[in-house]
Every structure is written in structure tokens, then in C-alpha cells.
Scaffold this active site. Sequence first.
Site, mmCIF file in Angstrom:
data_model
loop_
_atom_site.group_PDB
_atom_site.id
_atom_site.type_symbol
_atom_site.label_atom_id
_atom_site.label_comp_id
_atom_site.label_asym_id
_atom_site.label_seq_id
_atom_site.Cartn_x
_atom_site.Cartn_y
_atom_site.Cartn_z
ATOM 1 N N SER A 180 14.882 -56.301 69.494
ATOM 2 C CA SER A 180 15.914 -55.464 68.584
ATOM 3 C C SER A 180 16.539 -55.888 67.740
ATOM 4 C CB SER A 180 16.973 -55.030 69.851
ATOM 5 O OG SER A 180 17.705 -54.058 69.603
ATOM 6 N N CYS A 322 1.838 -50.836 55.263
ATOM 7 C CA CYS A 322 2.520 -51.354 53.867
ATOM 8 C C CYS A 322 2.286 -52.943 53.861
ATOM 9 C CB CYS A 322 4.027 -51.103 53.955
ATOM 10 S SG CYS A 322 5.010 -51.722 52.981
ATOM 11 N N CYS A 325 5.706 -54.918 53.781
ATOM 12 C CA CYS A 325 6.174 -54.936 55.001
ATOM 13 C C CYS A 325 5.377 -55.925 56.002
ATOM 14 C CB CYS A 325 6.193 -53.412 55.523
ATOM 15 S SG CYS A 325 7.018 -52.292 54.470
#
Length: 397
Positions: A180, A322, A325
Site C-alpha cells: 500500500s 506502459c 511505468c
Amino acid sequence: CLMKVTGDLDDCTCDVETIDRFNNDQLFSKLQTLLESDYFRFYKVNLNKACPFWTVRSHCGLKDCAVQPCSPNEVPEGLRSSSHNKVNFSVFTSSDETREALLNWSKHDDEAERFCVVDDEESPDSQYVDLLLNPERFTAYRGPEAWQIWNSIYEENSKTFYSWLEGQCVEKRAFYRLISGLHASINIHLSARYLLDDSWFQKKWGHNVSEFRQRFDSELTAGEGPKRLRNLYFLFLIELRALAKALPVFQQPSFRLYTGRPEEDRRHKEQLLHILQLARSFPLHFDETSLFAGDEKEAAKLKEDIRLAFLNISRIMDCVGCFKCRLWGKLQTQGLGTALKILFSERQIEALPTSSSKRPSFQLSRQEISSLLNAFGRISTSIRELQNFRSLLAEER
């Protein structure tokens, strides 16, 4: 959302304000200076691996999704030397046979201790990328394929998160909070370097407060946004602790940040050691001994489950459509995986030999070292950017 991110962090003896002061006032600028050096700015990566989990039907065709690899003459000759990519320790021995044996030890990766997939640097598909010329920022890569990546990490990666979290043991909470926190950090980077203007004569990148609020505002995220930001601080503590514990590895006289430029290499090693000593001086470190501290057999199984789950997450990065990314996702998951490897290799680090002619009990490849420091640089940048967003939100009010 930022007004709610204060005070003590769960499962830690630390607080948000102490981390802000330490990172923003003491650490951030020194770390960024080091990461601009050749040893850390050039990262070798394979962006052409096939996704091992599903068929990627298309890749992002937007210009900002592309990665520009280096030409051979742009990379320092010392970095291109295969032996120094595999091992970062000078080996002093009169026997060529012994020297070869010592270098060959670096080829043997202890897979049982790895928390992430490491690209084969000898593969013809692996190329050097200049991270300063391919910065992490908003690329407009979004939609179902982008969501599939994070859904796979949170839900489909073995049967981890929601089944594990039912038990709520500290190890499972820590694992979830690391992922997270990584997700939060990436979203902060995209909000801080957002494409604000894309006209025919210029591109303007900057802070997008609306995008930041969309990702972290308590009301817009059903109360999850502030929790995600607190998990970012938890991730910072974990990686900071790993850097502090790695200090003996880098203090060895035989260790070099080798680029083939002796004076620069010496100066950059001094900068690295200063940063690691600063990390060690932090007063409220996370206590990793609280993890896997119960029944020895159960703890070993839990650690292995988490290692394999994180290994899967690093493999999911090869499914990102991507390429920019994918580059930063691979680097940051590898950096976190290297941090976990360090945290749970305390005995091997303590057993490091004093003589350079002996086989080291623990070592890191150049790729692991580069990803470790660059990944922490991303987390440090995220916390610095939160200060900027606090100011922007205050101006709005």
C-alpha cells in the site's frame, strides 16, 4: 487528507513528524545528489520480458510511456564491465584460479533469500537506461489494463491479502502496508509531476492538487486515502532500517562503487557511507525482530509465504503495458525486495569476513545496490512532496 496524517504509526515507535523532519531537513538533498552520480543514474533492465500471468494484448503507444535506452558510448566503461556488474568487491589474490573462483561465487544467487526477481544482466534484451532522462511522472497510462496490475497485486497474487489479513498478525499487516505504501508513493509521484500543459511548443509538468485529492482525500476514497499515506511512512521506515543494517556491507575496504573513474568512485563511496551513517543515526528505527518472532517453524513458513508472494509481485511488473511505468515499477519492487533481503540476512552480514580474499557471506549485485538506493530515493521524494502538497492545499483554503 494530510491533516489526518499525523502522530504515531501503528506497529512502530515512530511518528510522522519525526520522519518529516529527518527526511526533509537532513536526508533528502544528500540522497538526491548521490543518485545523480553515474553509478546510480544508469540502471540495467530488461523491459522486453513477457508477462508470466496473462497475455498483454497491447502496449501504451503514448510518447510519454516510452523509454529511451542508452547507446553504449553513453554508459561509463566501468559499468559495462560484466565482472563488476556481478560483484562490487575488489578481489586481491595472486592466484588467477582463486580470483576466478571468487568472481564465480557472485554468479550463484541464493534464490532462497531473494524477495524479488532480478533481471539477467547478460541477456541481450537487457539495456542501460538513464534514470535522469526517463523520470517517473504522469504518462496518461490508465484504464482497465492499468487497474488489472494493481488488482492482481492486491487480490490475485496467490491468495494473499484478503485471506491473510483475516488473521491480522503483525507480519501480514506489515506486508500489506508495504505494498500500500509503494502504491501511495507512485501515486504521489504521478500527482507531483503531472502533465499540466501539452501544447505544440511546450510540455509543462507540475503539481496537480486535484489529482492528489482524488487519490488521497478521505471523503473521495471512503476513508482510505490517509491510511495509504501513513503506509508510505511505514515503507520509509522499513527501507531506512535496511540501509542502516547494510552499512557493514559497504564499509568493507574491498567494496567499490565501480565506474572506472577512481577519484569519482572514491568520492561517491564516501557520500554513500555518510548517508548510511545518517540512516543509522535515526532515533526511532523500526524493530524488525518483532516480525517472525513466534514459533520457529510457523515463523519460517510465514516468512517463506511472504517471500513468494512478494516474488510474484515483482513478476507482475513485467505485465505493465506502459514501458516507463514498467521501468520504475521494476526498479522500486526490486529495491524493496533488496531491502527485505538485507533485513532478514542479519547473521550473514554480521559474519562478513575481514579479509578480501575470503568468500563474503553476504553480497549485493550492482543492480540490487542501484535499485535499493533509487527506490529509497523515490520514497524520500514522496515524503518531501507531501510537504509541497500541504503548502498548496493551505493556499487553496
